[in-house]
Design an enzyme around this catalytic site. Structure first.
Site, PDB file in Angstrom:
ATOM      1  N   GLU A 176       0.844  -1.135  -0.123  1.00  0.00           N
ATOM      2  CA  GLU A 176       0.201   0.106  -0.038  1.00  0.00           C
ATOM      3  C   GLU A 176       0.828   1.149  -0.013  1.00  0.00           C
ATOM      4  O   GLU A 176       0.570   2.113   0.993  1.00  0.00           O
ATOM      5  CB  GLU A 176      -0.922  -0.014   1.122  1.00  0.00           C
ATOM      6  CG  GLU A 176      -2.092  -0.926   1.080  1.00  0.00           C
ATOM      7  CD  GLU A 176      -3.077  -1.083   2.276  1.00  0.00           C
ATOM      8  OE1 GLU A 176      -2.940  -0.163   3.010  1.00  0.00           O
ATOM      9  OE2 GLU A 176      -4.160  -1.824   2.069  1.00  0.00           O
ATOM     10  N   GLU A 236      -5.611  -8.455  -0.943  1.00  0.00           N
ATOM     11  CA  GLU A 236      -6.220  -8.035   0.651  1.00  0.00           C
ATOM     12  C   GLU A 236      -7.843  -7.945   0.067  1.00  0.00           C
ATOM     13  O   GLU A 236      -8.139  -7.063  -0.487  1.00  0.00           O
ATOM     14  CB  GLU A 236      -5.776  -6.930   1.162  1.00  0.00           C
ATOM     15  CG  GLU A 236      -4.378  -7.094   2.008  1.00  0.00           C
ATOM     16  CD  GLU A 236      -4.035  -5.877   2.722  1.00  0.00           C
ATOM     17  OE1 GLU A 236      -4.839  -5.379   3.488  1.00  0.00           O
ATOM     18  OE2 GLU A 236      -2.859  -5.679   2.848  1.00  0.00           O
TER      19      GLU A 236
END
Length: 506
Positions: free
Chosen positions: A172, A291
């Site tokens: 991320e 995710e």
């Protein structure tokens, strides 16, 4: 409500990569400590790993697991988790404001993963660290011997390399919350240089570059374009993340978020194609949706707590109690991954134990399977083979996030080794049953093999330590084969796995 479904043997989407049913676990909350690892627990083995949890993990048949993060990895020194346990430092984890004891590191986790029958997908720290540390990590893990890092692994009791074949290049990195957050071009250059180095050490490995943290990021989808323009020819996958919830208690809108996810995948697939064309490349890059899960029940409360607590060790964090509505949603989302399996080759439920997870475990107490465990397990067991295109003709509805959403959500998988077609079906209608008629084209004789169903529960009903099996799949009824067609009545708000043996017709 009458619904017709058409599936044909020759109208295939893609052969499903088994890694579509992978998982993720992070050094966060109680995922590791008192989740999978709890020395002294009555169910712990000699290595300290909980065997009650392990039994549930094995039953999922997980192909791969992403580790050790997550936000955690962006300030993690992997060297802290190797060598004698008594010499390992206790560190402050900046991601979740907690203490990390480092009692589980790469070698301990490798023991657990091997025992579970799961391949490791490891992440390198490109937040506070970079190429040199990533190179050293890969050398420690994958090189046979005769070098500093590989011989150090051997000194630590691991003579053979792990040959890890999947490496995530950070986590991320588009997120301002990420330790070491970077701009797209900056990260893309770092990912490219890291990928080139890792490719020398692990030439056959799949390298996964960070895409957007979610499709609501202000930099989405320009982030993917800018990153891939820097590293396209040296990576194999780009990651997507997305979490879901129903804070408004609007069930139909919640279910329609699966359509929103399809748009997300389609947009990034188009971005990949654009960069490929711009670079005149012959290489294909795929999507790793590493995710995904439901996360909203305790999200706001947890966000307030962890930002102010005083660095606890393995605290309760993000321990969602999943209900029947969540199980239906997860079933639909898995269907979407099957339908998009030509572009999504890897997907990881986040996470595996305790932290937004299908498995829960009390410290010193029992473990149990949450409601979402079951659609995940059934898809993993029966969703391998050739994904087939599905045509659905029936009533639809409009919602805040998508219009013309079919009440019936369906995916189909042909296991051509066993000659079985599995239909994963969710009736999303709040009150009406679905009178179903499925035509399986291109096959010969059709015979019902199995029918499992989850139905008849209050949407807010959950499993728990005192009622671990309140919501589980049951043998189904009311579905059969007539004149070569699968027909039956599916109750409102129900999930079905229908498996039929098929004879190939030429």
């Amino acid at each position: 409500m009458r619904i017709s479904v058409t599936v044909h043997r020759d109208l295939a989407v893609s052969r499903i990569d088994d890694r579509l049913y992978s998982a993720f676990i992070e050094h966060m909350g109680r995922a590791i400590y008192s989740g999978i690892y709890e020395p002294g627990h009555p169910q712990a083995d000699a290595n300290g790993f909980r065997q009650d949890v392990m039994r549930f993990v094995r039953e999922l048949k997980i192909p791969a697991i992403r580790y050790p993060g997550g936000n955690f990895v962006s300030a993690y020194n992997w060297e802290d988790g190797i060598g004698p346990k008594e010499s390992r430092p206790v560190r402050l984890d900046l991601a979740w404001r907690s203490k990390e004891t480092n009692q589980v590191g790469i070698n301990e986790f490798a023991i657990w993963a091997k025992d579970a029958g799961i391949d490791m997908m490891l992440a390198v720290n490109l937040g506070t660290r970079g190429l040199a540390d990533a190179r050293n990590f890969v050398e420690y893990v994958n090189h046979p011997g005769g070098t500093y890092w590989s011989d150090l692994r051997r000194e630590h009791g691991v003579s053979e390399p792990y040959d890890v074949g999947m490496w995530c290049l950070g986590n991320e990195m588009d997120g301002p919350w990420q330790t070491g957050h970077k701009e797209a071009k900056e990260y893309g250059r770092l990912a490219d240089e890291t990928a080139k180095a890792l490719r020398i050490l692990a030439p056959k490995a799949d390298l996964i570059v960070c895409g957007s943290s979610n499709d609501q990021m202000p930099t989405y989808p320009a982030w993917e374009r800018e990153v891939l323009e820097e590293c396209y020819d040296n990576v194999d996958y780009i990651s997507l993340h997305k979490y879901f919830g129903n804070s408004s208690r609007d069930t139909l809108n919640y279910f329609a978020k699966v359509e929103e996810t399809g748009r997300y995948i389609q947009a990034i697939a188009g971005t990949i194609d654009y960069v490929k064309a711009k670079k005149r490349s012959k290489k294909d890059v795929y999507i790793c949706f590493d995710e995904w899960n439901v996360w909203y029940h305790n999200r706001e409360e947890d966000s307030k707590r962890w930002r102010t607590w005083d660095w606890p060790e393995a605290p309760h964090l993000l321990e969602e109690d999943y209900n029947f509505e969540d199980a239906l949603f997860v079933a639909c989302l898995l269907n979407e991954f099957i339908r998009r399996s030509d572009r999504v080759r890897i997907a990881c439920i986040a996470q595996l134990v305790n932290v937004i997870a299908p498995i829960r475990a009390e410290r010193g107490g029992p473990a149990w399977r949450q409601t979402i465990y079951w659609p995940y397990q059934l898809a993993s067991l029966h969703g391998r083979g050739q994904a087939l295109r599905v045509g659905v003709d029936g009533p639809t509805y409009d919602s805040l996030v998508a219009d013309d959403v079919s009440y019936l959500d369906v995916s189909a998988v042909h296991d051509d080794k066993e000659d079985v077609v599995t239909l994963f079906v969710v009736n999303r209608h709040l009150t009406e049953s679905a009178e179903l008629d499925i035509h399986l084209g291109g096959f010969g004789d059709v015979r019902l093999v199995d029918h499992r169903v989850m139905a008849g529960h209050d949407l807010r009903a959950t499993n728990g330590p005192d009622k671990p099996d309140a919501i589980t799949p049951q043998p189904g009824s009311g579905v059969g084969v007539e004149d070569g067609r699968v027909r039956g009545s599916l109750a409102a708000l129900s999930y079905h796995v229908v498996r039929v043996a098929v004879a190939s017709a030429r």
